[in-house]
Design a protein around this motif. Sequence first.
Motif, PDB file in Angstrom:
ATOM      1  N   GLN A  24     -58.961  -4.520  35.180  1.00  0.00           N
ATOM      2  CA  GLN A  24     -59.134  -3.174  35.649  1.00  0.00           C
ATOM      3  C   GLN A  24     -58.893  -3.490  37.354  1.00  0.00           C
ATOM      4  N   HIS A 124     -63.585  -8.501  28.430  1.00  0.00           N
ATOM      5  CA  HIS A 124     -63.634  -7.215  28.596  1.00  0.00           C
ATOM      6  C   HIS A 124     -62.382  -6.671  28.307  1.00  0.00           C
ATOM      7  N   GLU A 169     -68.891  -4.379  25.141  1.00  0.00           N
ATOM      8  CA  GLU A 169     -68.489  -3.231  24.430  1.00  0.00           C
ATOM      9  C   GLU A 169     -67.453  -3.644  23.411  1.00  0.00           C
ATOM     10  N   GLU A 430     -58.405   2.816  35.228  1.00  0.00           N
ATOM     11  CA  GLU A 430     -59.477   3.201  34.103  1.00  0.00           C
ATOM     12  C   GLU A 430     -58.940   3.549  32.760  1.00  0.00           C
ATOM     13  N   TRP A 431     -58.238   2.257  32.178  1.00  0.00           N
ATOM     14  CA  TRP A 431     -57.709   2.186  30.769  1.00  0.00           C
ATOM     15  C   TRP A 431     -56.511   3.293  30.715  1.00  0.00           C
TER      16      TRP A 431
END
Length: 480
Positions: A24, A124, A169, A430-431
């Motif tokens: 990111q 991540h 996550e 943000e993806w």
Amino acid sequence: MQHPTYQRQWPEGFIWGSATAAAQIEGAGREGGKEDSIWDHFARIPGAIANGENLDQAVDHYHRMPQDVRLMKELGLDSYRFSTSWARVRPGDRAVNREGLDFYSRLVDELLEAGILPWLTLYHWDLPQALEEKGGWANRDTAYRFAEYANDVYSALGDRVQHWTTFNEPFCSSLLGYGSGVHAPGRQEPAAAIAAVHHQHLAHGLAVNALRERGAQHLGITLNLSNSIPRNSQDPVDLDAARRFDSLQNRIFLDPILRGAYPEDSLRDLGPFGLPDVILPGDLELISAPLEFLGVNHYHDDLISGHADDAGSDGHSGGAERASASPWIGSEDIAFPSRGLPRTAMGWEVNPDGLRKLLVRLGEEYPSLPPLYITENGAAYEDTVSPDGAVHDVERTRFILDHVASVGEAIDQGADVRGYFVWSLLDNFEWSWGYGKRFGIVRVDYGTLERTVKDSGKAYAGLIAAAQRSTSRLAPALPA
Ligand code: GBH
């Protein structure tokens, strides 16, 4: 800012930090020997990322790292949570790339010199594309490759980094990556998604055991957890939907790690998608190896209905045009009605008390729960820059302070929470939403890449300073 949170006293040693992730922020997608991760590749699929954006430059942290560490120091952070990029450390999953490891080694040195504790996450979401081409997380072998990569990073940084998180996550990198297809690699294959869940668990277990043998003393994993609230607790259809949501969002991740077993109901629900078949003898012993901490990422609760016509809430899809499938494998009927609460720019409802509830519940339901750290919490809002250059992000400031207050209440009610990391230090990629959603407490101008501390950043710095004063006043004198 007048907020009651400034007045409270925090447990001794409570850690205040901020978090980012390699994909990111770093950019330098093809520099220093790095090769593609699944996110670099995914960004080239038309419609996968909002506005056709990509991660090639991101916020150029790779080149601005010393300046970013100075910013952290200015804010007074105790700790910085970052991730290492597998595709930088082992490009194409071949031999280790010295230049890639050197970048993280310099980062760690800068942090230590600034008095900031490095909090390292190994995964991540940025699997090397070369491994995706061999089946990615649907392939059991990827778990063993992960343990090798973890060993490489440990060899380079284990002398200076104390806190090691295996995964961030796994929900997202399995169910969104291989189920809904909203995340890289964009696959929409329920059985592959379920296999990915188990193989990431296995990878976690293999890495924990490997690093433990080498002397690591602070090992953990970060899960994104959410309260599953049945819309009508008298309605058996809603209750069952809430149970299934809780299974897919929370318990299939918590239980193998903390109890050494998948929940019975999850095994039953996910039987048709092959969960029992991918679990080999010995896996769960590895997966449930003891940990020093559990990282909790929390953004919002979920109100759940089992009546499909109840759908009304947004905030449950990606930001791009590409069609998505449901991540709720076998439970595609789950609907997310609205509670009418205020929402962030992501469409997520704001309910600070949810964080307290979640933390207290974890303590009640998991007897072997290790100490907790909030490894992410924060909010996207549409910031505006004032003529004087300041960003008066009142809503984000309130969001953070209210959630920190909620953590304080959880502690009062017995939760063993030892730290809080705000997401995120910087506005970033943000993806699937690209650069359109800003989570930073520091603004990034996407033209000049200049950084400006927002009001939320100043408020957070003030909170840290106040908390540090209160703890040092309370701290008992150390024995000589
Ligand atoms: C975190 O994930 C990430 O760790 C971080 O990289 C990211 O930038 C940050 O939060 C902000 O988004 O209905 O299937 O679409 C976010 C956690 C998990 C919250 C998925 C929203 C929606 C599930 N998200 N969830 S779905």
